[in-house]
Motif scaffolding. Structure first.
Motif, PDB file in Angstrom:
ATOM      1  N   ALA A   1       0.848  -1.202   0.000  1.00 24.58           N
ATOM      2  CA  ALA A   1       0.000   0.000   0.000  1.00 24.58           C
ATOM      3  C   ALA A   1       0.882   1.250   0.000  1.00 24.58           C
ATOM      4  N   SER A   2       0.360   2.322  -0.549  1.00 23.14           N
ATOM      5  CA  SER A   2       1.052   3.609  -0.480  1.00 23.14           C
ATOM      6  C   SER A   2       0.015   4.711  -0.275  1.00 23.14           C
ATOM      7  N   VAL A   3       0.466   5.799   0.339  1.00 23.65           N
ATOM      8  CA  VAL A   3      -0.433   6.889   0.703  1.00 23.65           C
ATOM      9  C   VAL A   3       0.082   8.194   0.103  1.00 23.65           C
ATOM     10  N   THR A   4      -0.810   8.914  -0.553  1.00 22.61           N
ATOM     11  CA  THR A   4      -0.512  10.250  -1.070  1.00 22.61           C
ATOM     12  C   THR A   4      -1.483  11.222  -0.428  1.00 22.61           C
ATOM     13  N   ALA A   5      -0.945  12.245   0.219  1.00 20.90           N
ATOM     14  CA  ALA A   5      -1.786  13.279   0.826  1.00 20.90           C
ATOM     15  C   ALA A   5      -1.782  14.505  -0.071  1.00 20.90           C
ATOM     16  N   GLU A   6      -2.967  14.981  -0.391  1.00 22.68           N
ATOM     17  CA  GLU A   6      -3.127  16.229  -1.141  1.00 22.68           C
ATOM     18  C   GLU A   6      -3.659  17.272  -0.169  1.00 22.68           C
ATOM     19  N   VAL A   7      -2.856  18.270   0.130  1.00 20.56           N
ATOM     20  CA  VAL A   7      -3.257  19.325   1.060  1.00 20.56           C
ATOM     21  C   VAL A   7      -3.516  20.591   0.252  1.00 20.56           C
ATOM     22  N   SER A   8      -4.736  21.088   0.338  1.00 20.61           N
ATOM     23  CA  SER A   8      -5.128  22.297  -0.389  1.00 20.61           C
ATOM     24  C   SER A   8      -5.310  23.438   0.605  1.00 20.61           C
ATOM     25  N   ILE A   9      -4.977  24.635   0.166  1.00 18.88           N
ATOM     26  CA  ILE A   9      -5.208  25.842   0.952  1.00 18.88           C
ATOM     27  C   ILE A   9      -6.121  26.748   0.134  1.00 18.88           C
ATOM     28  N   GLY A  10      -7.029  27.393   0.811  1.00 20.87           N
ATOM     29  CA  GLY A  10      -7.941  28.306   0.117  1.00 20.87           C
ATOM     30  C   GLY A  10      -8.628  29.204   1.120  1.00 20.87           C
ATOM     31  N   LYS A  11      -9.372  30.141   0.598  1.00 21.74           N
ATOM     32  CA  LYS A  11     -10.136  31.055   1.446  1.00 21.74           C
ATOM     33  C   LYS A  11     -11.229  30.286   2.169  1.00 21.74           C
ATOM     34  N   ASP A  12     -11.399  30.570   3.449  1.00 17.40           N
ATOM     35  CA  ASP A  12     -12.510  29.947   4.150  1.00 17.40           C
ATOM     36  C   ASP A  12     -13.597  30.978   4.427  1.00 17.40           C
ATOM     37  N   THR A  13     -14.622  30.572   5.116  1.00 15.05           N
ATOM     38  CA  THR A  13     -15.815  31.403   5.263  1.00 15.05           C
ATOM     39  C   THR A  13     -15.599  32.656   6.098  1.00 15.05           C
ATOM     40  N   ASP A  14     -14.579  32.681   6.944  1.00 18.56           N
ATOM     41  CA  ASP A  14     -14.359  33.876   7.770  1.00 18.56           C
ATOM     42  C   ASP A  14     -13.398  34.876   7.124  1.00 18.56           C
ATOM     43  N   GLY A  15     -13.039  34.650   5.869  1.00 25.11           N
ATOM     44  CA  GLY A  15     -12.155  35.561   5.157  1.00 25.11           C
ATOM     45  C   GLY A  15     -10.681  35.228   5.315  1.00 25.11           C
TER      46      GLY A  15
END
Length: 137
Positions: free
Chosen positions: A74-88
């Protein structure tokens, strides 16, 4: 919690350096090009993705040993995204893509991932704080 190990690292921002106390990590940091930077260094999202993927894979190994399930392929790939959230401000989201061998496709693999997600220290730390999607590949 009684600490068994404490990692120590120092950074001076997204356009500086990150250095671990033992010197094994000494990396230039830079904003990714997608966020307007030059992309000439790593960034916190990449570091978090690497740590989470490694931790999740190790946790899956522990669950596999406990339940006598072979997870060596087995292998694991993590995709971490950053973006604007609801509080600005900004927020993170994670997709964990887990490549499982044929004998772990279907319900057996889903159950393994759910148990791993409940056990993994990174998953515990993020639970309720950011969305984590588990995907079997």
């Amino acid at each position: 919690m009684d600490a068994l190990y404490t990692a120590v690292a120092t950074a001076n921002g997204r356009e500086g350096r990150a250095v671990s106390s033992d010197g094994h990590i000494d990396l230039p940091l830079a904003f990714p090009a997608a966020l307007g930077g030059n992309g000439q260094g790593t960034n916190p999202e990449q570091l978090f993705a690497a740590g989470y993927a490694a931790c999740f894979a190790s946790a899956m190994g522990a669950i596999g040993r406990q339940e006598k399930i072979d997870v060596k392929d087995a292998s694991v790939t993590a995709e971490v995204s950053i973006g604007k959230d609801t509080d600005g401000g900004f927020g993170l989201s994670v997709v964990m893509r887990v490549e499982l061998p044929d004998h772990l496709q279907g319900e057996a693999g889903r159950e393994l991932l759910e148990k791993t997600h409940a056990y993994c220290p990174y998953s515990k730390a993020t639970r309720g704080n950011l969305p984590v999607e588990l995907v079997i590949e």
